[in-house]
Design a protein around this motif. Structure first.
Motif, short mmCIF file in Angstrom:
data_model
loop_
_atom_site.label_atom_id
_atom_site.label_comp_id
_atom_site.label_asym_id
_atom_site.label_seq_id
_atom_site.Cartn_x
_atom_site.Cartn_y
_atom_site.Cartn_z
N ASN A 185 -19.79 -35.83 -18.47
CA ASN A 185 -19.72 -35.68 -17.02
C ASN A 185 -18.58 -34.80 -16.54
OD1 ASN A 185 -21.97 -37.34 -16.66
ND2 ASN A 185 -20.69 -39.19 -16.65
N ASP A 186 -17.88 -34.14 -17.47
CA ASP A 186 -16.81 -33.22 -17.07
C ASP A 186 -17.34 -31.83 -16.74
OD1 ASP A 186 -14.61 -35.04 -17.34
OD2 ASP A 186 -14.88 -34.90 -19.51
N ILE A 187 -18.66 -31.66 -16.78
CA ILE A 187 -19.31 -30.45 -16.29
C ILE A 187 -20.03 -30.82 -15.00
CG2 ILE A 187 -21.02 -28.66 -16.75
CD1 ILE A 187 -20.47 -28.96 -19.70
N VAL A 188 -19.67 -30.13 -13.90
CA VAL A 188 -20.15 -30.55 -12.58
C VAL A 188 -20.67 -29.36 -11.79
CG1 VAL A 188 -18.53 -32.48 -12.53
CG2 VAL A 188 -17.88 -30.29 -11.50
N ILE A 189 -21.43 -29.67 -10.73
CA ILE A 189 -21.89 -28.68 -9.77
C ILE A 189 -20.81 -28.48 -8.71
CG2 ILE A 189 -23.63 -28.18 -8.01
CD1 ILE A 189 -25.55 -29.97 -9.60
N SER A 190 -20.60 -27.22 -8.32
CA SER A 190 -19.60 -26.92 -7.29
C SER A 190 -20.20 -25.99 -6.24
CB SER A 190 -18.37 -26.26 -7.92
OG SER A 190 -17.50 -25.75 -6.92
N GLN A 191 -19.84 -26.23 -4.99
CA GLN A 191 -20.25 -25.34 -3.89
C GLN A 191 -19.05 -24.67 -3.24
OE1 GLN A 191 -23.68 -26.47 -1.49
NE2 GLN A 191 -23.66 -28.48 -2.46
N ASN A 192 -17.93 -24.66 -3.94
CA ASN A 192 -16.73 -24.00 -3.43
C ASN A 192 -16.13 -23.16 -4.55
OD1 ASN A 192 -14.33 -23.16 -2.32
ND2 ASN A 192 -13.49 -25.21 -1.99
N ALA A 193 -16.44 -21.86 -4.53
CA ALA A 193 -16.01 -20.98 -5.62
C ALA A 193 -14.58 -20.48 -5.45
CB ALA A 193 -16.95 -19.79 -5.73
N GLY A 194 -13.90 -20.86 -4.35
CA GLY A 194 -12.46 -20.65 -4.29
C GLY A 194 -11.93 -19.60 -3.35
N ALA A 195 -12.79 -18.77 -2.74
CA ALA A 195 -12.36 -17.73 -1.79
C ALA A 195 -11.26 -16.84 -2.38
CB ALA A 195 -11.88 -18.37 -0.48
N TYR A 196 -11.42 -16.49 -3.64
CA TYR A 196 -10.47 -15.59 -4.30
C TYR A 196 -11.27 -14.63 -5.18
CZ TYR A 196 -6.01 -14.18 -6.45
OH TYR A 196 -4.92 -13.47 -6.89
N LEU A 197 -10.66 -14.04 -6.18
CA LEU A 197 -11.36 -13.04 -6.98
C LEU A 197 -12.59 -13.60 -7.68
CD1 LEU A 197 -10.67 -10.01 -7.36
CD2 LEU A 197 -8.78 -11.32 -6.43
N CYS A 198 -12.58 -14.88 -8.01
CA CYS A 198 -13.75 -15.48 -8.65
C CYS A 198 -14.96 -15.43 -7.71
CB CYS A 198 -13.46 -16.92 -9.04
SG CYS A 198 -12.25 -17.09 -10.37
#
Length: 312
Positions: A185-198
């Protein structure tokens, strides 16, 4: 039942990580992860066991090779579109065979589309995040170029979409990694990519692919001169006209086979694009395990989005 000879198909994956960023940084784990796959060929065999079991006709066994091509990206805004755009529009033609990394260069034929784009960045400790979406606006933090290394108007220039989501079933992918591959479970879905170069990189890659799907001929520049014009506040009239004509257009969910713009036959409108954030250091996975997670992602993408699959 069909008994013809097996065949081999080669697909190409463009994988990126980042250079070190910030003061006193000498490494970036995203690149430490991705470089392990440079010029690696991942073999996947589809022997049609399900069709055989049901007594159905089936294609000959297919061995599909995913050839991994890697590139280290700078932590600066302006170079990112210049680096990603040719890979989307001209595929392997945009790749130099004189590799600058530690592994021996392998010949890569020109005019082959990249089927997979997997971008990797350093995220937060303790988890691997698979990103769902990226936004055009909100880039206020400067890159490695210093205080002025911020995009014009704090947004990605030249694309009409305010937000884009990957076409990949991220929920299904995470379930596969957690349960079938036993990564936990340490692999998760994210909807916030960070507002930076990523997130900036993810947006550019998604937008380039969306232009192909929408059949847009020319929207973003072919060379650096247009970016220089934008940075100085100058924008030519025809680009403004093209932008306004598309600004309210919703991204298409289907393929436009009439696309014949700046891309060529090495441009795949159905390319699969993901961004993966790995922990910046420490557990729960070491560098070799993180590289294996990227391999597992590519294998799953091939299985779930194989040509002829209804998901494509």
């Amino acid at each position: 039942m069909t008994t013809t000879k097996p065949t081999t198909n080669i697909q190409y994956a463009y994988l990126t990580g980042f250079e070190p960023f910030g003061k006193d940084m000498t490494k970036n784990r995203s690149w430490d992860t991705i470089i392990q796959l440079n010029n690696e060929q991942i073999a996947i065999t589809n022997d049609h066991q399900n069709e055989k079991a049901q007594g159905q006709n089936y294609d000959p066994p297919v061995t599909e090779i995913i050839h991994c091509v890697t590139e280290r990206l700078p932590v600066e805004y302006e170079p990112i579109p210049k680096l990603l755009m040719p890979k989307h529009r001209h595929g392997t033609t945009a790749i130099s065979n004189s590799s600058s990394n530690d592994k021996s260069p392998v010949y890569i034929p020109p005019n082959k589309p990249f089927r997979y784009f997997v971008h990797c960045g350093a995220g937060v400790p303790g988890i691997v995040r698979i990103e769902v979406q990226a936004f055009k606006y909100g880039y206020f933090a400067p890159g490695n170029g210093g205080p002025t290394d911020i995009p014009p108007d704090n947004c990605v220039p030249g694309y009409p979409y305010s937000m884009l989501k990957t076409s990949v079933d991220v929920f299904g992918l995470v379930k596969y990694l957690q349960e079938e591959k036993k990564w936990g479970n340490d692999i998760v879905i994210s909807q916030n990519a960070g507002a930076y170069l990523c997130e900036y990189t993810y947006y550019v890659s998604l937008a380039e692919n969306q232009l192909k799907r929408d059949g847009v001929k020319t929207l973003v520049p072919k060379d650096s001169s247009d970016f220089d014009d934008q940075n100085s506040g100058v924008c030519c009239v025809d680009r403004i006209t093209r932008y306004l004509s598309l600004a309210s257009k919703e991204p298409s969910s289907g393929r436009n086979d009439d696309y014949n713009g700046d891309g060529d036959k090495a441009s795949d409108p159905n390319a699969l694009i993901l961004f993966v954030h790995v922990p910046p250091s420490g557990g729960p996975y070491n560098d070799a395990q993180l590289a294996q997670i990227i391999r597992d992602i590519l294998v799953w993408l091939n299985r779930e989005y194989r040509k002829g699959n209804s998901k494509v």
